[in-house]
Every structure is written in structure tokens, then in C-alpha cells.
Design a protein around this motif. Sequence first.
Motif, PDB file in Angstrom:
ATOM      1  N   THR A 183      -4.474   7.494   0.435  1.00 25.32           N
ATOM      2  CA  THR A 183      -3.177   6.841   0.605  1.00 25.32           C
ATOM      3  C   THR A 183      -3.367   5.388   1.027  1.00 25.32           C
ATOM      4  N   THR A 184      -4.337   5.148   1.911  1.00 27.22           N
ATOM      5  CA  THR A 184      -4.662   3.765   2.295  1.00 27.22           C
ATOM      6  C   THR A 184      -5.141   2.972   1.089  1.00 27.22           C
ATOM      7  N   PHE A 185      -5.951   3.589   0.243  1.00 28.20           N
ATOM      8  CA  PHE A 185      -6.452   2.923  -0.962  1.00 28.20           C
ATOM      9  C   PHE A 185      -5.293   2.550  -1.891  1.00 28.20           C
ATOM     10  N   ILE A 186      -4.333   3.463  -2.063  1.00 29.61           N
ATOM     11  CA  ILE A 186      -3.163   3.177  -2.905  1.00 29.61           C
ATOM     12  C   ILE A 186      -2.364   2.011  -2.319  1.00 29.61           C
ATOM     13  N   ALA A 187      -2.239   1.985  -0.995  1.00 30.28           N
ATOM     14  CA  ALA A 187      -1.526   0.878  -0.341  1.00 30.28           C
ATOM     15  C   ALA A 187      -2.222  -0.451  -0.621  1.00 30.28           C
ATOM     16  N   PHE A 188      -3.553  -0.455  -0.612  1.00 28.25           N
ATOM     17  CA  PHE A 188      -4.310  -1.680  -0.872  1.00 28.25           C
ATOM     18  C   PHE A 188      -4.127  -2.149  -2.312  1.00 28.25           C
ATOM     19  N   ILE A 189      -4.183  -1.225  -3.250  1.00 29.99           N
ATOM     20  CA  ILE A 189      -3.966  -1.578  -4.659  1.00 29.99           C
ATOM     21  C   ILE A 189      -2.546  -2.098  -4.862  1.00 29.99           C
ATOM     22  N   THR A 190      -1.591  -1.500  -4.172  1.00 25.39           N
ATOM     23  CA  THR A 190      -0.188  -1.925  -4.307  1.00 25.39           C
ATOM     24  C   THR A 190       0.007  -3.358  -3.836  1.00 25.39           C
ATOM     25  N   ILE A 191      -0.614  -3.707  -2.704  1.00 21.46           N
ATOM     26  CA  ILE A 191      -0.418  -5.068  -2.196  1.00 21.46           C
ATOM     27  C   ILE A 191      -1.130  -6.085  -3.082  1.00 21.46           C
ATOM     28  N   LEU A 192      -2.272  -5.712  -3.669  1.00 23.31           N
ATOM     29  CA  LEU A 192      -2.947  -6.634  -4.585  1.00 23.31           C
ATOM     30  C   LEU A 192      -2.128  -6.833  -5.857  1.00 23.31           C
ATOM     31  N   ALA A 193      -1.377  -5.800  -6.269  1.00 25.10           N
ATOM     32  CA  ALA A 193      -0.565  -5.906  -7.477  1.00 25.10           C
ATOM     33  C   ALA A 193       0.509  -6.979  -7.342  1.00 25.10           C
ATOM     34  N   ALA A 194       0.876  -7.334  -6.104  1.00 24.21           N
ATOM     35  CA  ALA A 194       1.906  -8.358  -5.900  1.00 24.21           C
ATOM     36  C   ALA A 194       1.481  -9.709  -6.458  1.00 24.21           C
ATOM     37  N   PHE A 195       0.169  -9.953  -6.589  1.00 24.21           N
ATOM     38  CA  PHE A 195      -0.303 -11.218  -7.152  1.00 24.21           C
ATOM     39  C   PHE A 195      -0.019 -11.321  -8.651  1.00 24.21           C
ATOM     40  N   PHE A 196       0.134 -10.198  -9.330  1.00 24.50           N
ATOM     41  CA  PHE A 196       0.121 -10.185 -10.790  1.00 24.50           C
ATOM     42  C   PHE A 196       1.486  -9.893 -11.416  1.00 24.50           C
ATOM     43  N   VAL A 197       2.540  -9.783 -10.601  1.00 27.13           N
ATOM     44  CA  VAL A 197       3.866  -9.529 -11.150  1.00 27.13           C
ATOM     45  C   VAL A 197       4.607 -10.848 -11.308  1.00 27.13           C
ATOM     46  N   THR A 198       5.713 -10.804 -12.022  1.00 32.92           N
ATOM     47  CA  THR A 198       6.531 -12.000 -12.226  1.00 32.92           C
ATOM     48  C   THR A 198       7.023 -12.546 -10.886  1.00 32.92           C
ATOM     49  N   ASN A 217      16.600 -13.028  -3.877  1.00 34.26           N
ATOM     50  CA  ASN A 217      16.743 -14.333  -4.528  1.00 34.26           C
ATOM     51  C   ASN A 217      16.563 -15.481  -3.540  1.00 34.26           C
ATOM     52  N   SER A 218      15.830 -15.220  -2.440  1.00 34.07           N
ATOM     53  CA  SER A 218      15.704 -16.237  -1.400  1.00 34.07           C
ATOM     54  C   SER A 218      14.586 -17.235  -1.670  1.00 34.07           C
ATOM     55  N   GLY A 219      13.772 -17.004  -2.693  1.00 31.78           N
ATOM     56  CA  GLY A 219      12.706 -17.948  -2.986  1.00 31.78           C
ATOM     57  C   GLY A 219      11.690 -17.374  -3.940  1.00 31.78           C
ATOM     58  N   PRO A 220      10.715 -18.199  -4.380  1.00 32.23           N
ATOM     59  CA  PRO A 220       9.659 -17.716  -5.273  1.00 32.23           C
ATOM     60  C   PRO A 220       8.850 -16.593  -4.611  1.00 32.23           C
ATOM     61  N   GLY A 221       8.531 -15.577  -5.377  1.00 34.81           N
ATOM     62  CA  GLY A 221       7.741 -14.485  -4.853  1.00 34.81           C
ATOM     63  C   GLY A 221       8.540 -13.433  -4.117  1.00 34.81           C
ATOM     64  N   GLU A 222       9.849 -13.682  -3.936  1.00 34.66           N
ATOM     65  CA  GLU A 222      10.664 -12.726  -3.176  1.00 34.66           C
ATOM     66  C   GLU A 222      11.363 -11.719  -4.073  1.00 34.66           C
ATOM     67  N   GLN A 223      10.844 -11.555  -5.295  1.00 29.44           N
ATOM     68  CA  GLN A 223      11.415 -10.537  -6.170  1.00 29.44           C
ATOM     69  C   GLN A 223      10.533  -9.276  -6.105  1.00 29.44           C
ATOM     70  N   LEU A 224       9.931  -8.909  -7.213  1.00 21.58           N
ATOM     71  CA  LEU A 224       9.127  -7.683  -7.256  1.00 21.58           C
ATOM     72  C   LEU A 224       7.916  -7.775  -6.336  1.00 21.58           C
ATOM     73  N   GLY A 225       7.361  -8.991  -6.180  1.00 22.32           N
ATOM     74  CA  GLY A 225       6.211  -9.150  -5.299  1.00 22.32           C
ATOM     75  C   GLY A 225       6.519  -8.728  -3.877  1.00 22.32           C
ATOM     76  N   ALA A 226       7.704  -9.088  -3.383  1.00 22.21           N
ATOM     77  CA  ALA A 226       8.094  -8.703  -2.028  1.00 22.21           C
ATOM     78  C   ALA A 226       8.326  -7.197  -1.928  1.00 22.21           C
ATOM     79  N   ASP A 227       8.904  -6.595  -2.985  1.00 22.73           N
ATOM     80  CA  ASP A 227       9.078  -5.136  -2.992  1.00 22.73           C
ATOM     81  C   ASP A 227       7.734  -4.424  -2.913  1.00 22.73           C
TER      82      ASP A 227
END
Length: 353
Positions: A123-138, A157-167
Motif C-alpha cells: 500500500t505504501t508502494f502504491i502511494a509512492f507511485i501515485t504521488i510520482l504520477a502527479a508529475f506526468f498528468v495535465t 482552478n486555483s492555479g497550475p498543477g491544482e487539477q488532477l495533480g493535486a487530486d
Amino acid sequence: MATTATIHAHAAPEGFVRKYIFSLDHKVIGLQYYFLALVAVFVGMFLSLLMRVHMIWPTAVLPLVGEIKPETYLSLLTMHGTIMVFFVLTTAPQGGFGNYFLPIQIGAPDMAFPVLNMLSFWTTFIAFITILAAFFVTGGAPLHGWTGYAPLSALSNSGPGEQLGADLWITSIAIFCVASLMGALNFITTVLDLRARGMTMMRLPLTVWAWFITAILGLLAFGVLLSAGILLLLDRNLGTSFYIPLVVVNGQVMGHKGGSPLLWQHLFWFFGHPEVYIAILPGMGVASQLLSTFSRKPIFGYKAMVYAIMAIGFLGFMVWGPPYVYERHEPLLSICFLADDHGHWRAFSHQDV
């Protein structure tokens, strides 16, 4: 009558996958945690290097990275802080060294729940992969800082990176909290139930006491952060207003009202202050034990050290209070908290708030 060793014994693994990937052996799982933290260290160091390159050469265009704009710098800062706090400082001392050495030091054959232990790592490994995925989304990685303060982090809509990356950032933290809760339950149960015959609590090595108190802190703190993260996701995606007051973004009134950004601060720092001691307590225990072992002398004041570790765990939650006492302008209460706040006395007045 079945012994503890008989109850918790599991068959020797067969095949590479069962032995090294989905292993139930606490030593293998400890090494998995350790190498995951090591990978996280290098990722965090790389992000830190990019930040320093930008500070030295603000207009530099780097291969594969491109130009580091101000918003890119904030994203690097956010991700660096998050990865280092969660996937290094929390994962390595407790998950890595704790999993490997705690059963050995108390004479247990393994952790109390081997399957839960395995699930905790993955589960920790999945969490790590999930946070790295934030670099590669729109939109890229979020820029709201590792503390994720609302309402910046609560509005998509508060700024760049605050869309799917923040999720993805919030989801990663939530998954990590689930993994930490599973690990904390395992550590606590192992120490209480699987000690060798004759090993009372006051005969435990200080390292075990440090891991035990750290697990209790994690059990209390990560559950609150998990709840806070779920509420933040609801604000961002389902239109709720837990953290969002009536705000205007780019001249447009948002469809939220009635929320409190301070609620996120309360919930986050209820975790954030104990997190300091979750990261440092295992190191304190290891240092004490190593000094005693290699100096060939018994630990001086063992019981006092144990009670000190307990007190650190308790006071770790108490230092959550000062900022919110100050906000409410309570001078008398603030005096008590100032004495507790890392032992530093500071002058306080209403003008300081």
C-alpha cells in the motif's frame, strides 16, 4: 498448549515471487521498506537539486525538464517536502528498520500479522507511485506546499498543477495513511503479545520502546490526516465546503461558502506535530542502544529513559495547541503552551498575533 511461535509460524516461501516480492518474512519486508525509502531519497534529492539550479541560474533551460518557472519551482518544493516527510522520514526508521529488527529484539518469530505487514508495504508502494504520477498528468504536480493549505489546495482552478495533480497528491497521502495505520496496529500488537517469555515491558530494549511509542503516535495521527484528506477530496470534486469559505478566483465567485480554512490547519497539524517525533523517536532509540552496546555499559537511567520516550510522545501532541490558542487570544493558556513548545519561552502579547 500451542506456543506463540507455533501460532505465528508460516511455511517457508516457494519461488522468487513469494520469497522476495509478496513475502511474509519481516526481514524481507523491512528491506523492501528500506529500499523504497532509498529510492524516495534520490527522487527528493533530485527535486532539491533542480530547485537549487533554478536559484543559481533562474533562466536556465534544462534537458528533459525545460525552463523552471516560478510555478514549477513551487511544484518541486511541494513534491520534495511531501516525499521526504512521508516516504523517507516516516518510512525508513519505522517501516524499514523497525520491521527488520523489532521481532528479533523481542524474541518473536515474526510480526503479529504477516499478511497485514505485506499489505502495508505494498500500500505504501502504491502511494509512492501515485504521488510520482502527479508529475506526468495535465497541469503537472501541485504547488500548494507539502502542508496543502486550503483554500488553495481545495479549489481545482486555483492555479497550475491544482487539477488532477493535486487530486493525485491528496490520494497518495490518503493511501499512505491507510498503510501507516496497518503498520501501527502490527507494531503495537507484536510488542504487546509476542514478547519472549520473561521479557516484561520494562526489560524491552529502548529501540523497541521507541518503535512502540512511534506506532501509537502513528495510530492516533494518521487516522486524523486520512479523514482530513477525504474531506479535501470532497471539497475539490463533490462541491462540499468543509475548508472553503466564500471566495472569488479571477473575478468569479466560487460555488462554496461556510467552510473554514483553519479546519484543515487543525486537522493537518494534529498530525504534523506528532510527525516530527514519528520521524525522530526511532533514531533516538537506536542511538541510545548503540551507545550502550559499544561502550559496553548498561543504559544509565533506563526507566527514566522509557518515561522520557513516553513523555515525548505525549508532548508531541500537546505542541499542536499553541498556534490555535494564539488565534483565540488566550494569553493565560498560551503561557502553558509556550513552556511546552520545544522548551523555548517566548514573549507573547496580543500584538504578536
